[in-house]
Design a protein around this motif. Sequence first.
Motif, PDB file in Angstrom:
ATOM      1  N   ASP B 101      28.074  88.061  44.699  1.00 18.04           N
ATOM      2  CA  ASP B 101      29.504  87.400  45.457  1.00 18.04           C
ATOM      3  C   ASP B 101      30.743  87.653  44.640  1.00 18.04           C
ATOM      4  O   ASP B 101      32.107  87.895  45.043  1.00 18.04           O
ATOM      5  CB  ASP B 101      28.958  86.041  45.235  1.00 18.04           C
ATOM      6  N   CYS B 126      25.948  91.382  50.922  1.00 16.48           N
ATOM      7  CA  CYS B 126      26.376  90.078  49.614  1.00 16.48           C
ATOM      8  C   CYS B 126      24.927  89.345  49.462  1.00 16.48           C
ATOM      9  O   CYS B 126      24.910  88.454  50.375  1.00 16.48           O
ATOM     10  CB  CYS B 126      27.493  89.456  49.669  1.00 16.48           C
ATOM     11  N   ASP B 128      24.697  86.216  47.565  1.00 11.99           N
ATOM     12  CA  ASP B 128      25.263  84.923  47.098  1.00 11.99           C
ATOM     13  C   ASP B 128      24.587  84.218  45.717  1.00 11.99           C
ATOM     14  O   ASP B 128      23.801  83.777  46.534  1.00 11.99           O
ATOM     15  CB  ASP B 128      25.646  84.292  48.383  1.00 11.99           C
ATOM     16  N   GLN B 208      25.653  88.052  54.466  1.00 16.36           N
ATOM     17  CA  GLN B 208      26.124  87.068  53.077  1.00 16.36           C
ATOM     18  C   GLN B 208      24.295  86.321  53.274  1.00 16.36           C
ATOM     19  O   GLN B 208      24.350  85.765  53.887  1.00 16.36           O
ATOM     20  CB  GLN B 208      26.794  86.237  52.815  1.00 16.36           C
TER      21      GLN B 208
END
Lengths: 316, 309, 394
Positions: B101, B126, B128, B208
Amino acid sequence: MKEVRIHGRGGQGSVTAAELLAVAAFEDGKFSQAFPFFGVERRGAPVTAFARLSDKKIRLRSQIYEPDYVIVQDATLISAVDVTAGLKPDGIVIVNSEKSAEDVGLDAGIDVRTIDATGIALDIIGRPIVNTTLLGAFAGATGEIGIDSIKQSILARFPGKIGEVNVQAAEKAYKLMTSAKRKPSKKSRPRKNGTAYESHEKIPIGAIGKPGTSEVTRTGDWRVFYPEFDMDQCSRCGKCLESCPDAAIHKRELTGREATEALKRAEELEKAGKIKKAAAKKAHILYELDPMYCKGCGICANECPIQGIKMKLEEK
Amino acid sequence: MQAKYDEQSIDLLASGHKACAGCGPALTIQAILRATGANVFVANATGCMEIISSQYPQSAWKVPWIHSLFENTAAVASGIEVALKALGRSEEGKVVVIAGDGGTVDIGMQAISGMLERGHNVCYICYDNEAYMNTGNQRSGSTPLDASTTTSPFGKRSFGNDRPKKNMPAIAAAHGISYVATSSVGYPRDLTKKVQKGISVSSPAYLQIHAPCNIGWGFDSAKTIEIARLAVETGLWMMYEIVNGELVNVMKVRNQQPVEEYLKLQKRFAHLFKMPGGDAQIKLIQELANNNLKKYTVETQKEAGEIQT
Amino acid sequence: MIDIMEGSHAIALAVKAARPNVVAAYPITPQTHIVEDISQLIADGDLEAEYVKVESEHSAMSVCIGASATGARTYTATTSQGLALMHEVLFNAAGMRLPIVMTVANRALSAPLNIWNDHQDSISERDSGWIQIYVEDNTEASDLTIQAYKIAEDRRIQVPIMVCMDGYTLTHTYEPVELLDQDLVDDFLPPYAPTDYLSVDDPKTFGMFADPNYYTEFRYQNHRALEAAKTVIAEVSREFGEVFGRDHGGLIEEYRCDGAEYVLIAMGSVVGTLKDTVDDLREAGIRAGAIKLRSYRPFPVEDIRSALADVQAVGILDKNISLGYEGALSADVKSTLYRTNNTPEVFSFVAGLGGRDIPKGTFVKMFDWMREDKKISTSEFIDLRTEILEFQEV
């Protein structure tokens, strides 16, 4: 000046141990110094920390190559790291192990003191955090630092209940150690220049690596607990495999005669009421733990829908 | 006859990597690579996943992989993609970014924006874990409200991080890309499915993945998936897709759990249960969760239409 | 064949002749004409390359890294602030040993903002592991662009290279340029065929991190490659001469240094003016000479020692300054002369910053001071407008 080298694994508080040692020595009116080998290690990987104790200001900044004392926080390190490298002739090695000094796998000529710090820590602190226990053992075994100073440094770092139980653990180890006899060792250990170089392979142009070469690292050495699979109850859903960050669970499907035999055996066991039907039907599918890599995180046990995986304390 | 390994068991992130026991991001990568298979080029930002997998001479990667810097990964991936095109090798595999992140919502933002805007055939993923974990849990733009980190610690005058998470998926979607999705390591099959969708489009995609870090967040290593699921069940992490700009397939939260169930398992929120005023903060977090559930609703749950590429 | 054109256009044509697969660049004055002309060549179908219109120089170099690691021949160009923004990426590209070629249209660094020429931008990147070659005119800039790929891609070294050409003074100047025959270029420069590149068939791991057990060795290998580049640069230059019939010298070019008592060392386009000044002085009976330093990194220690073996005084022109010390070239030349048999007097001049012109008269003044053995400071600013200076004496 006395030099101490601490071998541990990431997350075992080796660096904290070195710092507490330095603080305790300072409390004793000494000059002291604590520092880690600055690495990128994650929990479980071998780490080294250092401490120096002296009556004079310490100017030396190099790593410690010829320690007076070595603390080994995890006996599994002995097979992976040369923990006694450079040890002075009358040096002492303190090893966290339930085994006797003769059985931990170090040369007979070395003054080894063992202490079941994991047992003490689990008993008193409730967690296998052994660094403070081993500091008590260090004070007892070497007499370099007073146990009161060790206690003070622990309480300063961990106030409240946590500090108190850590102190209790340290005291217990201290008492056990003071009663142990000192065995003078005969020879100094060959000195090693820093970390032992793992590989002497020619380096490529630019740092280019070969695929999957991490498999030489036995991350299984890191674990404290290991998962035990109950394949008699296993429904073969595969969630354990999907929940392993370390690719340490493999699905293996038997074929041919092996599969037929496995299914036949399972059918009989099912009839006898010994295993579940779901397990019997897929008896040719195996989920196998690779002990070489399992770090013992316990996610598989937490996620198993039938609670068929139990975490057991690893015998070391 | 020799036993054979199941295809799903082929691990393209090899064992022996040095991630902490119970690592959420490492689990995320295992799932990503199961979805992509071997025909993939990975550009990896500086961060935990890079460090644990690529200490010379040991590499955990069994796919072509490159790490350059922290903030330039989307640009490096752009370079791989155009090179494959220029060399007539585009069929060889998909280019995927894996970044944390911090490398995404903070320092990597500019390069990501450029990559998305230019329309590269790159799937940006990503993981996170809500702080700079590689350097020891410092606050990032993706750290949630009131999480205590080493640079947003709680104290007499602080409840921890004083801002909610940056909405990076919305920023990605604002580039007009055809596929944006959120998922969680708590739902490996959802994750795998979305990665497969993300790599199936021939234009930029952004994913994400919520990936708990047991060290930074402070919970038992066995609970990584459980915590990730709780984030979704409380409404603090929403699972959805934005296909061709339209919000679709929001994962329904049937029995919304109170946020305390999630917070109380983590050391980073422990102060909220002890400090005066902590209860009011927990209410604020509950409001965030409730607002999430209101905000991310779609009239009818439908399968996303054909993704325009 | 020879044709008259702007320097930037000559570079664009040279890039085209080198057949890069990927170009990634961000516009910045005075580099813009180069990338505009390349864009047009691609738009017209004259150059088959992927042009990535990146959002920053940081990404320009990063795209080149990704593309080069995948096996593509790559090109970028920048200057000044753009080069400074690339700083960490330059070290990364060099450490990964990716043979990227970049034109630097040399320009001053801010603040104060200044778009004109000096060498502060590339000099500030001298430790990045890139070869830096400074050119005197646009034919040399064009020819070197082709040579640069051959040097960088040489498997014995694999080092990225900056072709440093003075912003405006060369990039925006129209002059006749010797054109590159495409067939000759294709013979001279075969397609890029690296041994290591990203591929699913042989999945390698690029850009690993190295701990203290390995980092020193990787740095040493890289250093040795830069040193070996001295040989490669000279070889490639000679080979280019054989194929194309023109040569721009090796690491340095000595101009009328035979029997010279006073020699001035300079880099870049100003060397032309310097050569003319030397001719004038020689005509006046003054035994002047000049050294054009082409390769700043690797630094031609041996060549400079041998060129200065018999001179009485050497002057060094720096179009840069390491603030608080002296010009970078001056410091390097002085250390080169340490423990040589003949140590000439050294005169360090700083001039031509931020586009301040250097006419012949300035060079004459430098030679005069050398001949007078004038006592000057180690960073003597020539043509300094002392009347407008105001600073606190401490």
